[in-house]
Scaffold this motif. Structure first.
Motif, PDB file in Angstrom:
ATOM      1  N   ASP A  18      67.041  38.473  58.262  1.00 48.49           N
ATOM      2  CA  ASP A  18      67.453  38.493  56.860  1.00 48.49           C
ATOM      3  C   ASP A  18      66.529  37.678  55.962  1.00 48.49           C
ATOM      4  OD1 ASP A  18      69.723  40.069  57.467  1.00 48.49           O
ATOM      5  OD2 ASP A  18      70.831  38.278  58.077  1.00 48.49           O
ATOM      6  N   THR A  19      65.341  37.395  56.453  1.00 46.66           N
ATOM      7  CA  THR A  19      64.376  36.595  55.690  1.00 46.66           C
ATOM      8  C   THR A  19      63.138  37.445  55.435  1.00 46.66           C
ATOM      9  OG1 THR A  19      65.165  34.615  56.854  1.00 46.66           O
ATOM     10  CG2 THR A  19      63.124  34.408  55.595  1.00 46.66           C
TER      11      THR A  19
ATOM     12  N   TYR B  41      65.225  35.805  62.190  1.00 45.90           N
ATOM     13  CA  TYR B  41      64.851  35.835  60.769  1.00 45.90           C
ATOM     14  C   TYR B  41      64.970  37.242  60.178  1.00 45.90           C
ATOM     15  CZ  TYR B  41      63.183  31.208  61.923  1.00 45.90           C
ATOM     16  OH  TYR B  41      63.133  29.909  62.339  1.00 45.90           O
TER      17      TYR B  41
ATOM     18  N   ALA C  72      61.257  28.179  60.389  1.00 44.36           N
ATOM     19  CA  ALA C  72      62.093  27.700  59.283  1.00 44.36           C
ATOM     20  C   ALA C  72      61.416  26.558  58.545  1.00 44.36           C
ATOM     21  CB  ALA C  72      63.464  27.274  59.803  1.00 44.36           C
TER      22      ALA C  72
ATOM     23  N   ARG D 266      60.470  37.003  53.952  1.00 45.83           N
ATOM     24  CA  ARG D 266      59.165  36.334  53.994  1.00 45.83           C
ATOM     25  C   ARG D 266      58.650  36.117  55.420  1.00 45.83           C
ATOM     26  NH1 ARG D 266      58.827  31.050  51.663  1.00 45.83           N
ATOM     27  NH2 ARG D 266      61.075  30.740  51.712  1.00 45.83           N
ATOM     28  N   VAL D 267      59.408  36.574  56.407  1.00 43.08           N
ATOM     29  CA  VAL D 267      59.019  36.388  57.809  1.00 43.08           C
ATOM     30  C   VAL D 267      58.833  37.733  58.492  1.00 43.08           C
ATOM     31  CG1 VAL D 267      59.692  35.451  60.052  1.00 43.08           C
ATOM     32  CG2 VAL D 267      60.242  34.194  57.956  1.00 43.08           C
TER      33      VAL D 267
ATOM     34  N   LEU E  23      58.527  27.766  56.393  1.00 45.32           N
ATOM     35  CA  LEU E  23      58.989  28.449  55.182  1.00 45.32           C
ATOM     36  C   LEU E  23      59.244  27.492  54.029  1.00 45.32           C
ATOM     37  CD1 LEU E  23      61.462  31.103  56.640  1.00 45.32           C
ATOM     38  CD2 LEU E  23      59.324  31.561  55.421  1.00 45.32           C
TER      39      LEU E  23
ATOM     40  N   ARG F 223      54.620  33.114  53.050  1.00 43.40           N
ATOM     41  CA  ARG F 223      54.940  34.219  53.949  1.00 43.40           C
ATOM     42  C   ARG F 223      54.455  33.834  55.344  1.00 43.40           C
ATOM     43  NH1 ARG F 223      51.250  37.367  52.576  1.00 43.40           N
ATOM     44  NH2 ARG F 223      50.416  36.071  50.904  1.00 43.40           N
TER      45      ARG F 223
END
Length: 243
Positions: A80-81, A78, A51, A83-84, A54, A60
């Protein structure tokens, strides 16, 4: 190592080593990453630092760990992220990953499994030209550490802060900055683990009790020697001639 007992203690802990968001923010400020940077969290555990990583603009983050259970935890954390990404992999062969090369390799408390020399040689292969590595390394804060402080690292030959920095420079990296991982960063690791230990005491069998004792002793040991030893967090840029 009794891995079943180990994971009974460590399952779903927020992090698998000392550190804090402030450590990550400090390292990112020194790294001066480009927008949309590619970052690898090498030896990521359950993704406790992701986190904070980010917060680099549009970065990314690829979280890499050899243990499937930690990777599964990071992936769920993560999910729902976009970029991860979290993958099972060997942090000693990051150059083989599709996301390589990286602008930054972050490695909290894991590079010492290889040692500074071999670890940085391996990481260098996965870094872009002038890429940055940030890692925490065991060290002594005093010139004459006690036997108890030396014993904390269980055979690993930790050195002084100056010795660590010299070894980094010898591998073709420019040191951008360094600082000790704070007591708060260590407690962020130990306190959740101690809460887990307390919750397992009454239901533990003999094997698990042994692991609970080992983990509890680690926390008590560190608190005893924390003024003498700990981690130094180093941020260093790969020189152009380094390969």
């Amino acid at each position: 190592m009794d891995w079943d007992a180990f994971f009974a203690v460590h399952k779903d802990l927020p992090r698998e080593g000392p550190g804090s968001d402030r450590d990550v923010a400090w390292a990112l400020a020194l790294a001066e990453l480009p927008e949309g940077a590619s970052i690898c969290d090498a030896g990521s555990g359950p993704g406790g630092d992701v986190a904070a990583l980010l917060r680099a603009p549009d970065a990314r983050v690829l979280a890499v760990d050899k243990f499937e259970s930690f990777v599964a935890q990071a992936a769920a954390r993560y999910r729902d992220t976009p970029r991860v990404q979290a993958v099972v992999g060997d942090m000693g062969a990051l150059e083989q990953l599709n996301s390589a090369p990286f602008d930054l390799i972050w490695c909290a408390g894991a590079l010492y499994f290889y040692g500074i020399e071999e670890g940085l040689q391996r990481f260098s292969k996965a870094l872009k030209p002038k890429g940055v590595v940030a890692f925490s390394e065991p060290c002594f804060f005093v010139d004459a550490p006690s036997e108890r402080a030396v014993a904390f690292w269980d055979g690993y030959e930790a050195g002084s802060v100056d010795a660590v920095l010299s070894r980094v420079a010898a591998q073709g990296f420019e040191v951008l900055g360094h600082r000790a991982v704070s007591d708060a960063g260590w407690e962020a690791y130990f306190q959740p683990m101690e809460a887990r230990i307390a919750g397992l005491r009454d239901v533990a069998d003999a094997r698990l009790r042994e692991m609970l004792d080992i983990c509890a002793e680690e926390a008590m040991h560190w608190r005893e020697v924390r003024k003498e030893t700990g981690y130094v967090l180093v941020v260093a840029r790969k020189c152009e001639a380094t390969s």
